[in-house]
Motif scaffolding. Sequence first.
Motif, mmCIF file in Angstrom:
data_model
loop_
_atom_site.group_PDB
_atom_site.id
_atom_site.type_symbol
_atom_site.label_atom_id
_atom_site.label_comp_id
_atom_site.label_asym_id
_atom_site.label_seq_id
_atom_site.Cartn_x
_atom_site.Cartn_y
_atom_site.Cartn_z
ATOM 1 N N LEU A 25 0.828 -1.206 0.000
ATOM 2 C CA LEU A 25 0.000 0.000 0.000
ATOM 3 C C LEU A 25 0.860 1.253 0.000
ATOM 4 O O LEU A 25 0.509 2.255 -0.626
ATOM 5 N N ARG B 293 0.477 4.091 -2.696
ATOM 6 C CA ARG B 293 0.135 5.470 -2.325
ATOM 7 C C ARG B 293 1.160 6.454 -2.887
ATOM 8 O O ARG B 293 0.802 7.504 -3.435
ATOM 9 N N HIS C 269 -14.813 4.156 -1.431
ATOM 10 C CA HIS C 269 -15.033 3.275 -0.291
ATOM 11 C C HIS C 269 -13.835 2.327 -0.141
ATOM 12 O O HIS C 269 -13.281 1.862 -1.144
ATOM 13 N N THR D 15 -10.169 -0.423 -2.493
ATOM 14 C CA THR D 15 -8.731 -0.155 -2.371
ATOM 15 C C THR D 15 -7.877 -0.944 -3.373
ATOM 16 O O THR D 15 -7.016 -0.359 -4.027
ATOM 17 N N TRP E 216 -20.049 7.799 3.665
ATOM 18 C CA TRP E 216 -21.075 7.989 4.701
ATOM 19 C C TRP E 216 -20.738 7.293 6.011
ATOM 20 O O TRP E 216 -21.137 7.741 7.086
ATOM 21 N N TRP E 217 -20.053 6.170 5.967
ATOM 22 C CA TRP E 217 -19.773 5.321 7.124
ATOM 23 C C TRP E 217 -18.708 5.910 8.039
ATOM 24 O O TRP E 217 -18.535 5.453 9.169
ATOM 25 N N TRP F 260 -26.788 3.392 -0.155
ATOM 26 C CA TRP F 260 -26.218 2.076 0.173
ATOM 27 C C TRP F 260 -27.354 1.095 0.480
ATOM 28 O O TRP F 260 -28.111 1.293 1.429
ATOM 29 N N HIS G 290 -14.814 -4.245 8.681
ATOM 30 C CA HIS G 290 -14.653 -3.442 7.467
ATOM 31 C C HIS G 290 -15.850 -2.486 7.329
ATOM 32 O O HIS G 290 -16.979 -2.864 7.623
ATOM 33 N N PRO G 291 -15.595 -1.261 6.842
ATOM 34 C CA PRO G 291 -16.690 -0.294 6.695
ATOM 35 C C PRO G 291 -17.888 -0.813 5.888
ATOM 36 O O PRO G 291 -19.001 -0.336 6.081
ATOM 37 N N MET G 292 -17.682 -1.784 5.013
ATOM 38 C CA MET G 292 -18.823 -2.279 4.232
ATOM 39 C C MET G 292 -19.832 -3.030 5.094
ATOM 40 O O MET G 292 -20.931 -3.322 4.646
ATOM 41 N N THR H 141 -20.897 -1.740 8.023
ATOM 42 C CA THR H 141 -21.468 -0.750 8.942
ATOM 43 C C THR H 141 -22.981 -0.915 9.152
ATOM 44 O O THR H 141 -23.434 -0.918 10.295
ATOM 45 N N THR I 127 -15.482 0.671 12.791
ATOM 46 C CA THR I 127 -14.923 0.248 11.503
ATOM 47 C C THR I 127 -13.428 0.526 11.374
ATOM 48 O O THR I 127 -12.884 0.426 10.278
ATOM 49 N N TRP J 130 -6.867 -3.962 6.837
ATOM 50 C CA TRP J 130 -5.624 -3.845 6.071
ATOM 51 C C TRP J 130 -5.543 -2.565 5.240
ATOM 52 O O TRP J 130 -4.457 -2.036 4.986
ATOM 53 N N TRP J 131 -6.673 -2.071 4.774
ATOM 54 C CA TRP J 131 -6.748 -0.940 3.846
ATOM 55 C C TRP J 131 -6.486 0.399 4.531
ATOM 56 O O TRP J 131 -6.279 1.412 3.866
#
Lengths: 272, 272
Positions: free
Chosen positions: A110, A114, A141, A145, A178-179, A204, B141-143, B145, B152, B178-179
Amino acid sequence: MRAFAINKICLKDLSFEQAIDATARGGFHGITPWYDDVSHLSPSEARRLIADSGLTVSGFCNCGLYALKGKDGRRAAIDEAKRNIEYAAELGASSIVTVVGGLLPASKSLDEARDFAFDCLAETLEFARTTPVTLALEALHPMYTPDWSVVTSLATANDWCDRLGAGIGLAVDSYHTWWDPSVYAEIEKAGKKGRIATYHISDWLVPTNHILLDRGMPGEGIIDLAEFDTKVQSAGYDGPIEVEIFSERLWKLDPDQFLADLMKRCQSTYSG
Amino acid sequence: MRAFAINKICLKDLSFEQAIDATARGGFHGITPWYDDVSHLSPSEARRLIADSGLTVSGFCNCGLYALKGKDGRRAAIDEAKRNIEYAAELGASSIVTVVGGLLPASKSLDEARDFAFDCLAETLEFARTTPVTLALEALHPMYTPDWSVVTSLATANDWCDRLGAGIGLAVDSYHTWWDPSVYAEIEKAGKKGRIATYHISDWLVPTNHILLDRGMPGEGIIDLAEFDTKVQSAGYDGPIEVEIFSERLWKLDPDQFLADLMKRCQSTYSG
């Protein structure tokens, strides 16, 4: 009354010409095409078609995805970005959605991804500054990634903008952010810097049946889009609300009926 | 040599008794059952079966999900958490995975969901402190939420632990975190506080075909699990590495062949 715009991806299976007609018929204010939608036309031809339909150019998609073809593809990716920025400029778009890309092929780093993305973005920005087009850096989101973006929060996007200086702002997207517990603080920060270049919305769904292609219209899902919008407005953004929905389900609908339902939902969600 | 443990969800379609046999045959060190796996047994019976197979109890799943049945379901959710903590204690588990839950039914308010979850967690913790079981707060993971967790990131999890005091630590999971650009800083912080209670691993597949049920074995995906592990070890964690994989694909394999492949992958990924 707020102005609503349609990102062409909402009408994926329509040609550009069909899409602007349908968008205008639906009472929307603007349209944001993707390069592939308009590449058969010169920018001035596309610009005239949009103007003739009574629509405005609400934005342009996109540039970035620098990692997609690896480090050796860097030059091609930046050249493509420049081409798209140039097209956006001649089309009269004030900004271009910028998605920086994910991991480099065959790499799990990563940090490397980046650094690579930032570096490519900085070079792209040098070119963009010679045009009237703002780079609208979009945080995606975190689930995107690996493939699409190592920038996964407005905090990171704001930080990159701070480091890069003039000519770059944000694409704020409800679906992607949003999260995040810090999303409203970061919207406020972006507002203070006059940095919100464009504003995408979609909802979502629960359940979400596909990681990319199962987003919803306003009110179909669980995002508090009205509250989100309050924050975006408070931050000083007064441009159009651009609907950007990737959805296998919605793409199957009759476009006019889809747009009529969408407009109703937009008006009821964003009436405040 | 590192010790590897199997979260029972890896062997979803096996009974608890079959799963401990297969896990022991596969050369793993421990097993983490879910309450539903063992609820037909008394904790002492389950404990004896695990010990007889030569395995250790690497953890227990789970408690939390406070919002699932709404505010009226708060008492039942906390009572269920207490029941599971009690079972974990008698089973000899040192920690219980704690997933705080998502949005309240028919509500879009993240603030409300966060406050509700925090409050329920605090009450659960009061009970847990009367037992030897640590709450292992897991950032998802945020997904996830909306459905499973408004926590998250490890930053939020660390912050909640700071506010809650003794008796609560973290479940660090590679798949969920991880992200995140701050993940390694937060692992380091958690280490300094002696707070890493358990450590789950699985890999992120590209493409990911299902939001919940398409995770991978080490090396199948794009997470730099070796680097992640270095950070977890540097933070002072010296317990087992627990494999927790939700996967429709892997559940279809022959369990012994799956576990043999998994062990090979674990040894090669975590050899450093």
